[in-house]
Design an enzyme around this catalytic site. Structure first.
Site: not given
Length: 599
Positions: A440-442
Site C-alpha cells: 500500500h501507499e504505492g
C-alpha cells in the site's frame, strides 16, 4: 521489565546521540520545548500504547470488523484506544499551539507514533490517517474549510481517510472514473466507486472526512484532470455538527491476510445523486495536493514497517534467551541444554533482525528530522536542501523498511521455530500485519520507478548530491575511530560503486531510453536502500565508538551491540550492492526480454 515495543535506550540513542534533536529547542517554533517535554511525550505514548493499544492487538486480529446493517462494527477496545490517543493530544501534536496543538517536532511525533505501530498497527491506522487528512486540509484548504473541518479532526470527533483507488485502475490514478459535477452553490456532486479505503467506515467517531480524488466534468484526461474534494460521511449543520447523511455508501468490507483491525472498505459515492463534495484548492491540481498526504503516509508506512520488525525482533530475542534447546557443538551431546541464543545461527538471525529493525527506525527518524528541517532550519538554502534529500529518500523510507521489516518478522518466526508458526505467539501476526506494507501507499515497484526515474534526476540530482556530501562526512568521522575505521573503508568502497552506478544509469537514460533502465528499478531501489541504511549504521557505530570511552557499565554492552550490528550490516548486507551494480550498469534484460507466452 522487558520492553517488547521499542528498546527505550535505543530510542534515546537515536534521538539524542545520533540526531541531536534536543538542538531543535533552539529554533523559534520549538522554544517552549526541552528534552524533558520530549521525554514526557514519548513516555505518554509508551504508556498509552502499552495500556490501550497492545492488549487488544490479538483480539482485533481474531475479531475483525463486521459488515452489519450497512455499516462497519469494530471491537469496543478500538474506540477506547482512539479516545485515549485523542485525549492525550496526539492528533494535534505537531499543530500550532493556537489550534490546540503541542508544536512537537515531527521527529518526536514519529518516535511517539512508533510505539503505537509496534503495539497495534491496525488500531493505530485510524488516528494516523486522520492526522494526514487534517494536514492536507490545513495545507491546502480555504480558511472556511480549515475552520469547519480541522477542530473536529484534531480533537477526535471526526476521523479522516484518503480515497484514491478504484476497482479498475489500482495504482493508475490517471484512469479514475469518479466524477465531480459542479453545483450552483459552489459544491459538487460526487459519483463513483473507491476500493481498499482503510478506515472508510467504522463506529469509532461521529463522522468520517474522506479526501477524495475525482475528475470535474470536462477536465483533461489523465493525471492533469484530477481534483481533490472533502466528502464527509455526514454533512454538517449550521452548528458544525454532523447532520444529514451524505450519499456515501459502504458496499462491503474486504478480508485481509493481516492488518485486520483496520476496516478495508468498498465505498460507493452518489448512488442517489446526493453525494456532496467540496473542492480543495484549485481544480485539476488534486493529485499534487494528494501527494502531500501520500508522501506523509509513505513515511508513516516506513515507521510502521520498521516498528513491526522491531517488536518482532524483541519478542524473538526474549524467546531465544529463555528457550533451552540443544547443547554447544563442543559438548558432544552431554550436559544441560542451553538457551538457543547461544547457538551461532540463532545469533545470526537475531543480529540480522537487529540490523534491519534499528536501521529501519534510524532511517525513519532521519527522514522525520529532514521534514523538521524543511520547515524550521535556519536559512532558505538549508531548507531547500533538506527538501531535496527528503524527496529522494521518501521512496526508500517506504520501501526498504517494508521489505526488510518483513524479513525481520520472517526471521523472528524462524527463531521461535514451530512455536513461531502458531497463533499462540504473536510473531506470526506481526509478519501478516507487515506484509501489507510493501503493497500500500504505492507498491515497492512503483516507489522504485519513482526513485530511479524521477527523484534521482530531480533538479540536476540535488538530493543525491546532498546524500553523497553527508556520506563523505560520515566516512571522515568514522576514520577517526579505531573501531570504525575499517567500516569507513567498506563504506567508502560502496560509495564509489553507488556513484559509478548512478552515472552509468544517467547516461543510459539518454542512450538506451527509460524502458531499458527502469526495467531493473527494483534492483536500484534495493541498492540505494542498502547504501543509505549502511550510512546510518556507520554513523551509529561512530557515535557508539566515541561514547564507549566514557560509558558506564550498563551502557557498554549497548554500545558494543551497536558496533557489532554495524559490522554485520556493512560486511554482510552492504556488499550485495556489487552484484546489483553489475546488473544495473549492464542493463541486464533478463526480465524485460521475457515473453508472456514463455511463462
Amino acid at each position: 521489565m522487558n520492553e517488547m515495543l521499542i528498546n527505550s535506550r535505543d530510542l534515546r540513542f537515536q534521538l539524542y546521540e545520533l540526531l541531536g534533536v534536543e538542538a531543535l529547542t533552539q529554533r523559534e517554533r520549538f522554544t517552549e520545548h526541552s528534552r524533558e517535554t520530549f521525554d514526557a511525550a514519548l513516555e505518554t505514548a509508551r504508556q498509552i500504547a502499552e495500556e490501550q493499544f497492545a492488549p487488544h492487538n490479538r483480539k482485533g486480529d481474531e475479531n475483525e470488523p463486521v459488515f452489519r446493517n450497512g455499516a462497519a462494527e469494530t471491537i469496543p477496545e478500538t474506540k477506547a484506544a482512539w479516545r485515549a490517543f485523542a485525549d492525550a493530544g496526539f492528533l494535534a501534536a505537531h499543530h500550532d499551539a493556537e489550534d490546540g496543538g503541542m508544536q512537537l517536532p515531527t521527529t518526536i511525533q514519529q518516535a511517539c507514533n512508533g510505539y503505537f505501530f509496534a503495539a497495534n498497527v491496525s488500531t493505530a491506522a485510524y488516528p494516523f490517517l486522520t492526522v494526514a487528512a487534517a494536514n492536507l486540509v490545513s495545507a491546502h484548504g480555504t480558511d472556511e474549510q480549515r475552520a469547519r473541518w480541522l477542530p473536529p479532526l484534531l480533537d477526535g470527533r471526526f476521523s479522516g481517510t484518503m480515497a484514491l483507488t478504484e476497482p479498475h485502475a489500482g495504482s493508475s490514478l490517471g484512469d479514475l472514473r469518479t466524477r465531480a459535477i459542479p453545483q450552483d452553490d459552489g459544491s459538487y456532486r460526487i459519483v463513483g466507486n473507491k476500493i481498499y479505503i482503510s478506515g472508510g467506515d467504522q463506529d469509532i467517531t461521529d463522522n468520517i472526512v474522506h479526501m477524495v480524488i475525482a475528475r470535474i466534468e470536462g477536465a483533461p484526461a489523465g493525471v492533469k484532470g484530477i481534483s481533490l474534494f472533502i466528502v464527509p460521511k455526514f454533512r454538517l449543520g449550521a452548528d458544525g455538527r454532523p447532520a444529514e447523511r451524505n450519499d456515501v455508501t459502504l458496499a462491503g468490507l474486504l478480508h485481509k491476510m493481516g492488518y485486520r483491525g483496520t476496516t478495508s472498505t468498498v465505498l460507493n459515492f452518489g448512488d442517489q445523486g446526493e453525494c456532496h463534495g467540496y473542492l480543495v484548492g484549485e481544480p485539476n491540481k488534486g493529485l499534487a495536493y494528494m501527494f502531500h498526504m501520500m508522501n506523509e503516509a509513505r513515511i508513516g508506512v516506513g515507521v510502521g514497517a520498521a516498528l513491526l520488525g522491531y517488536t518482532g525482533y524483541l519478542h524473538s530475542l526474549e524467546f531465544a534467551r529463555n528457550r533451552p534447546q540443544g547443547r554447544p557443538v563442543t559438548a558432544k551431546g552431554e550436559g544441560k541444554q542451553v538457551p538457543i541464543i547461544q547457538h551461532a545461527d540463532v545469533r545470526r538471525m537475531l543480529l540480522a533482525q537487529k540490523a534491519y529493525a534499528e536501521g529501519g527506525m534510524a532511517l525513519c527518524l532521519y527522514a522525520a528530522s529532514l521534514f523538521d528541517d524543511t520547515r524550521t532550519a535556519p536559512g532558505e538554502a538549508a531548507r531547500a536542501e533538506a527538501q531535496e534529500l527528503l524527496d529522494l529518500l521518501t521512496p526508500v523510507v517506504k520501501s526498504w523498511t517494508a521489505e526488510y521489516g518483513c524479513k525481520a518478522n520472517d526471521l523472528a518466526i524462524q527463531v521461535l521455530g514451530g512455536s513461531g508458526y502458531t497463533r499462540d505467539y504473536p510473531v506470526e501476526q506481526f509478519y501478516r500485519d507487515n506484509r501489507l506494507n510493501p503493497i500500500h501507499e504505492g507498491t515497492n515497484g512503483i516507489q522504485a520507478m519513482d526513485l530511479l526515474g524521477r527523484k534521482m534526476r530531480q533538479h540536476g540530482g540535488a538530493g543525491f548530491k546532498a546524500l553523497l556530501a553527508r556520506a563523505e562526512v560520515a566516512i571522515g568521522e568514522a576514520q577517526q575511530q579505531e573501531a570504525t575505521a575499517p567500516l569507513a573503508g567498506e563504506f567508502e568502497r560502496a560509495t564509489d560503486t553507488v556513484v559509478a552506478t548512478a552515472l552509468a544509469l544517467d547516461e543510459a537514460f539518454e542512450t538506451h531510453g527509460p524502458e531499458a533502465v527502469l526495467a531493473n528499478a527494483a534492483v536500484y531501489l534495493d541498492l540505494m536502500g542498502r547504501f543509505v541504511v549502511a550510512w546510518l549504521w556507520l554513523r551509529q557505530a561512530t557515535v557508539a565508538a566515541q561514547a564507549l570511552g566514557g560509558a558506564v557499565a550498563d551502557d557498554t554492552a549497548f554500545y558494543q551491540g551497536k558496533l557489532q550490528a554495524a559490522r554485520y550490516y556493512l560486511r554482510w548486507e552492504l556488499p550485495q550492492i556489487d552484484h546489483h551494480s553489475r546488473l544495473l550498469q549492464g542493463l541486464d534484460d533478463t526480465c524485460l526480454a521475457m515473453h508472456e507466452d514463455w511463462f
